[in-house]
Scaffold this active site. Structure first.
Site, short mmCIF file in Angstrom:
data_model
loop_
_atom_site.label_atom_id
_atom_site.label_comp_id
_atom_site.label_asym_id
_atom_site.label_seq_id
_atom_site.Cartn_x
_atom_site.Cartn_y
_atom_site.Cartn_z
N HIS A 70 0.81 -1.22 0.00
CA HIS A 70 0.00 0.00 0.00
C HIS A 70 0.84 1.27 0.00
O HIS A 70 0.66 2.13 -0.85
CB HIS A 70 -1.07 0.06 1.08
CG HIS A 70 -2.00 1.19 0.77
ND1 HIS A 70 -2.93 1.14 -0.24
CD2 HIS A 70 -2.06 2.45 1.23
CE1 HIS A 70 -3.52 2.31 -0.37
NE2 HIS A 70 -3.02 3.12 0.51
N TYR A 72 1.85 5.46 -2.31
CA TYR A 72 2.22 6.83 -1.93
C TYR A 72 3.60 7.17 -2.45
O TYR A 72 3.90 8.33 -2.77
CB TYR A 72 2.14 7.02 -0.41
CG TYR A 72 0.75 6.79 0.12
CD1 TYR A 72 -0.30 7.60 -0.31
CD2 TYR A 72 0.47 5.76 1.00
CE1 TYR A 72 -1.59 7.38 0.13
CE2 TYR A 72 -0.82 5.54 1.45
CZ TYR A 72 -1.84 6.34 1.00
OH TYR A 72 -3.12 6.12 1.44
N HIS A 112 -10.07 1.25 -10.58
CA HIS A 112 -9.63 2.23 -9.57
C HIS A 112 -8.18 2.67 -9.80
O HIS A 112 -7.89 3.87 -9.86
CB HIS A 112 -9.78 1.61 -8.18
CG HIS A 112 -8.98 2.29 -7.11
ND1 HIS A 112 -9.29 3.55 -6.63
CD2 HIS A 112 -7.85 1.92 -6.46
CE1 HIS A 112 -8.40 3.91 -5.72
NE2 HIS A 112 -7.52 2.95 -5.60
N PHE A 113 -7.26 1.71 -9.97
CA PHE A 113 -5.87 2.19 -9.96
C PHE A 113 -5.42 2.78 -11.29
O PHE A 113 -4.37 3.40 -11.35
CB PHE A 113 -4.89 1.16 -9.36
CG PHE A 113 -4.75 -0.15 -10.05
CD1 PHE A 113 -4.20 -0.24 -11.31
CD2 PHE A 113 -5.12 -1.34 -9.39
CE1 PHE A 113 -4.04 -1.47 -11.93
CE2 PHE A 113 -4.96 -2.57 -10.00
CZ PHE A 113 -4.42 -2.63 -11.28
N HIS A 114 -6.25 2.62 -12.34
CA HIS A 114 -5.90 3.34 -13.56
C HIS A 114 -6.25 4.82 -13.48
O HIS A 114 -5.73 5.62 -14.28
CB HIS A 114 -6.55 2.69 -14.78
CG HIS A 114 -5.79 1.48 -15.26
ND1 HIS A 114 -5.87 0.25 -14.64
CD2 HIS A 114 -4.89 1.31 -16.27
CE1 HIS A 114 -5.07 -0.61 -15.27
NE2 HIS A 114 -4.47 0.00 -16.25
N ARG A 131 -11.16 -9.50 -11.47
CA ARG A 131 -10.01 -8.86 -12.09
C ARG A 131 -9.06 -9.95 -12.57
O ARG A 131 -9.18 -11.11 -12.20
CB ARG A 131 -9.30 -7.95 -11.08
CG ARG A 131 -8.52 -8.72 -10.03
CD ARG A 131 -7.95 -7.84 -8.95
NE ARG A 131 -6.74 -7.13 -9.36
CZ ARG A 131 -5.88 -6.56 -8.50
NH1 ARG A 131 -6.10 -6.63 -7.21
NH2 ARG A 131 -4.82 -5.93 -8.93
N ARG A 132 -8.09 -9.58 -13.37
CA ARG A 132 -6.97 -10.43 -13.76
C ARG A 132 -7.42 -11.78 -14.29
O ARG A 132 -6.82 -12.80 -13.99
CB ARG A 132 -6.07 -10.72 -12.55
CG ARG A 132 -5.59 -9.51 -11.86
CD ARG A 132 -4.91 -9.90 -10.59
NE ARG A 132 -3.74 -9.07 -10.41
CZ ARG A 132 -2.87 -9.22 -9.46
NH1 ARG A 132 -2.99 -10.18 -8.59
NH2 ARG A 132 -1.83 -8.43 -9.36
#
Lengths: 198, 576
Positions: free
Chosen positions: B241, B245, B392-394, B455-456
């Protein structure tokens, strides 16, 4: 320069005004965070979704200790007979915590049993483990969603309100056959004569 | 920097400043880091449309021509994830966050050490690339055991991460030397942000380093009979995680310190900036269990504590949203902007670098909101490991980080090389296409995830299409497939500009394109004695790092101890 400019330039944000806004925003952010935490905590406590067992909550027959199991020796555990635990007459058997038990084995790009059947209206504890690598266990149309790891047993208790047919889908990458690892998950109408809980 | 800013330090006798030869070498090194990063991104991005088409229901991985290069969807996905999320980010950030504090402090780094670090990182990358390309490490970028990749992959990855820690060490070393030479001075804000981010990364990386060095490498070499998949996952997410950041904060550096000047305004408040980074340093790491809500055999009370800390890390991101918006509004109003939101039109939208970063922020509003959903224990089971997550992470790492770095390249390359940005209009078009593509991808994937698509997974090749047909996915699948094409166009436009710029002739003095360091509306001042209490209390970064470490041990110790006590030796498997 005693003459005032004809059109004054727009007043720009100064240090003091900025500080006031900053402090207010910091307060808003803190309150939002606190509300969010309280809201989610209320949801957790009131049981809007099945919490995973932390490895001590369920008594099992056979060598399942603190939620751990030897994946090479599942034959000695209830996972040897995947599916709902039933008595000699084929009737679902309540465990000492008042729920039914269902054992599910993930491995080799399949789930066992091939079709899982559970009754509606009674709390059922699902116990899921893996034989080879990590898998996922997601039941469509529900918020049942767990990581299935070899050597570990994921246990969660759910009560299905309505009969119907859903699918259990593996949602953790497990190799080339991952996308075919889907099985039927059937919730049967409450059995007539079965003891109703709640 | 060509402009005299308060943050600039005069070299002292004890600490030599940057001379022309060192600066030239440093610029070259930064260019190497950045270009290596963008080559990795190019390969990763070219594989992207294949994944998007899969989630559009179009299986392209069975075409014989593609099969020669890539054996499976999962190998393609592994390359896409590793190159974009791990290689691109780490190389760019290592160059960026070495260059900025060195220029900000005007100190002379040991360039032999800096080049050694770059070469080590590149050697690690090339080592890990071999098994990835030969389909011997098709384990995705999370490489959860007991799926077992080639030991060469784990060793290469470990060397690459170790090299990033060497950069961290060099920057912290230079900062401490500057502190000794300038007692009582406030660390300039760009350096402050860089050092805080590096120190956070050092605490964060411990989990991954232990997982790979103690568990995975000996196991993949056959020295141990197995690994515990739960402990491995826990150590992975210790790093997994906060690594986001580590990708995000270098973009925040640009949003705080450079974007305001690019937009024609001023940075909002230095004190608030420091508070945000101090909070990221302390609270970024002890949050990893929010990726493991679905894991068995972890106490729910610890999951709840990690959730609370995760929500706390939202606070510095909310502060960043305030500061960025305030500085943009300040810029637009200075140029005659009016109205509650009408001022937005007065931002310099013709500037591709500014536009890239503002669009990155806009998409990150949605990405950040989705992140709060993911981190909420009650919502998590609805979205965990579904297509929602890549959606989300795109719009977090795929825009807030990547689109910001793309925008930074538009001034950084001219600044490093003296070459002029080729076709600013194409550059501007590329960032709008990228933004549009990512927003469409996110829409399609969030939607599919809520319907229950995992996903994946090579869903386009699943033998059980009826299961997905019953989810009524026509529209979200079409949107996802279209997004792949839009992003492909964006990539072609962007790389056309980048390569034409890099291959052009040097025409200007590189320093004629300055680092766009902004003035602050509320500056921190030069001396600690005259600074506000907030600035004084956030200055001791080493003490804050110690606090972070203590907090991490407090919230991970009781989680990891029972995993060690009940360690399971699970043998490895190769199932691809």
């Amino acid at each position: 320069m005693s003459r005032a400019p004809e059109s004054a330039p727009p007043a720009r944000l100064d240090h003091h005004a900025l500080e006031r806004y900053e402090t207010a925003w910091l307060g808003v952010a803190a309150v939002m965070t606190a509300l969010l935490f309280v809201g989610v905590l209320a949801s957790v406590v009131s049981g809007t979704y099945p919490l995973l067992d932390a490895g001590s909550g369920h008594a099992h027959d056979g060598p399942i200790v603190r939620g751990r199991v030897d994946p090479k020796n599942l034959a000695a555990t209830p996972f040897a007979k995947p599916g709902l635990v039933v008595d000699a007459a084929g009737q679902p058997l309540l465990n000492d915590q008042g729920t039914l038990d269902a054992y599910i084995v993930a491995g080799n790009f399949t789930f066992q049993p091939a079709v899982l059947r559970v009754p509606a209206g009674v709390p059922v504890t699902l116990h899921v483990t893996a034989t080879d690598v990590a898998h996922g266990f997601e039941v469509t149309g529900t918020n049942i969603n767990a990581e299935i790891l070899p050597g570990h047993v994921a246990s969660l208790t759910v009560t299905f309100r309505h009969p119907g047919e859903q699918h259990a889908i593996c949602n953790e990458y497990c190799g080339v056959g991952h996308h075919n690892m889907i099985t039927r998950f059937v919730v049967d109408p409450p059995a007539t004569g079965a003891k109703e809980t709640q | 920097m060509t402009t005299a800013l308060p943050s600039q330090s005069a070299p002292s006798a004890a600490l030599p400043g940057l001379d022309a030869a060192t600066l030239s070498s440093l610029k070259k090194l930064t260019q190497y880091y950045a270009v290596t990063a963008f080559i990795a991104l190019m390969i990763g991005v070219l594989l992207g449309p294949l994944q998007a088409l899969n989630y559009g229901g179009i299986n392209v991985y069975d075409y014989p021509l593609l099969k020669v290069l890539i054996k499976s969807y999962y190998q393609g996905l592994t390359l896409h994830g590793v190159l974009n999320a791990l290689v691109f980010t780490q190389f760019f950030i290592s160059g960026w966050m070495l260059y900025l504090p060195v220029r900000d402090l005007n100190v002379r780094p040991n360039m032999r050490f800096a080049w050694f670090t770059y070469l080590t990182m590149t050697a690690g990358l090339l080592t890990a690339a071999v098994p990835l390309l030969t389909n011997d490490a098709t384990v995705l970028y999370t490489f959860y055991p007991p799926l077992e990749g080639s030991p060469v992959f784990y060793i290469g990855a470990a060397v690459m991460v170790a090299a990033s820690l060497l950069v961290a060490g060099q920057v912290v070393w230079l900062w401490l030397a500057w502190k000794r030479a300038h007692p009582g001075r406030v660390t300039p804000v760009v350096t402050y942000m860089s050092v805080a981010t590096w120190l956070m990364w050092v605490v964060a990386a411990l989990g991954l380093v232990v997982e790979v060095v103690v568990m995975l490498i000996p196991w993949s070499l056959g020295l141990t009979r197995g690994v515990d998949p739960l402990l491995a996952r826990t150590l992975f997410w210790w790093t997994g995680h906060p690594i986001v950041y580590f990708w995000l904060l270098p973009a925040y550096i640009s949003w705080y310190a450079f974007l305001p000047r690019q937009a024609g305004g001023r940075m909002a408040s230095e004190g608030l900036t420091r508070l945000a980074f101090a909070m990221f340093l302390v609270f970024s790491v002890p949050v990893g269990l929010h990726h493991q809500y679905a894991d068995p055999n972890v106490q729910n009370s610890w999951k709840i504590i990690h959730m609370f800390l995760t929500f706390l890390v939202a606070v510095p991101s909310l502060l960043t949203a305030f500061s960025a918006a305030a500085s943009l509004e300040d810029a637009a109003r200075a140029q005659g902007g009016r109205g509650l939101i009408g001022w937005v039109r007065r931002l310099p939208w013709g500037n591709a670098s500014m536009t890239a970063q503002v669009l990155a922020m806009v998409s990150f509003i949605f990405g950040g909101a989705g992140g709060i959903v993911n981190a909420s224990m009650a919502f998590s089971p609805v979205v965990h490991n579904t297509a929602w997550i890549p959606g989300h992470f795109h719009i977090t790492v795929g825009t807030a980080t990547t689109l910001t770095f793309m925008g930074v390249m538009f001034w950084l390359v001219p600044h490093l090389t003296g070459k002029r940005l080729a076709s600013p209009r194409t550059a501007l078009a590329s960032v709008w296409w990228w933004f549009t593509g990512m927003m469409l991808f996110a829409l399609g994937m969030h939607w599919q995830g809520l319907a229950g698509v995992p996903r994946r997974a090579q869903v386009s090749a699943s033998a059980q299409q009826a299961v997905y047909d019953a989810m009524h996915l026509g529209l979200p699948k079409a949107i996802t497939a279209a997004s792949g094409i839009v992003l492909f166009v964006a990539a072609i436009l962007f790389y056309a500009v980048l390569w034409r710029t890099l291959l052009s002739r040097r025409v200007d003095d590189p320093e004629s394109t300055p680092i766009p360091t902004s003035e602050a509306i509320s500056a921190a001042g030069e001396t600690l004695a005259g600074a506000s209490p907030l600035v004084r209390r956030t200055e001791p970064l080493l003490a804050l790092t110690f606090a972070a470490l203590v907090l991490v041990i407090l919230v991970y110790g009781p989680v990891i101890a029972p995993m060690l006590a009940n360690y399971q030796f699970i043998p490895g498997q190769r199932l691809w």
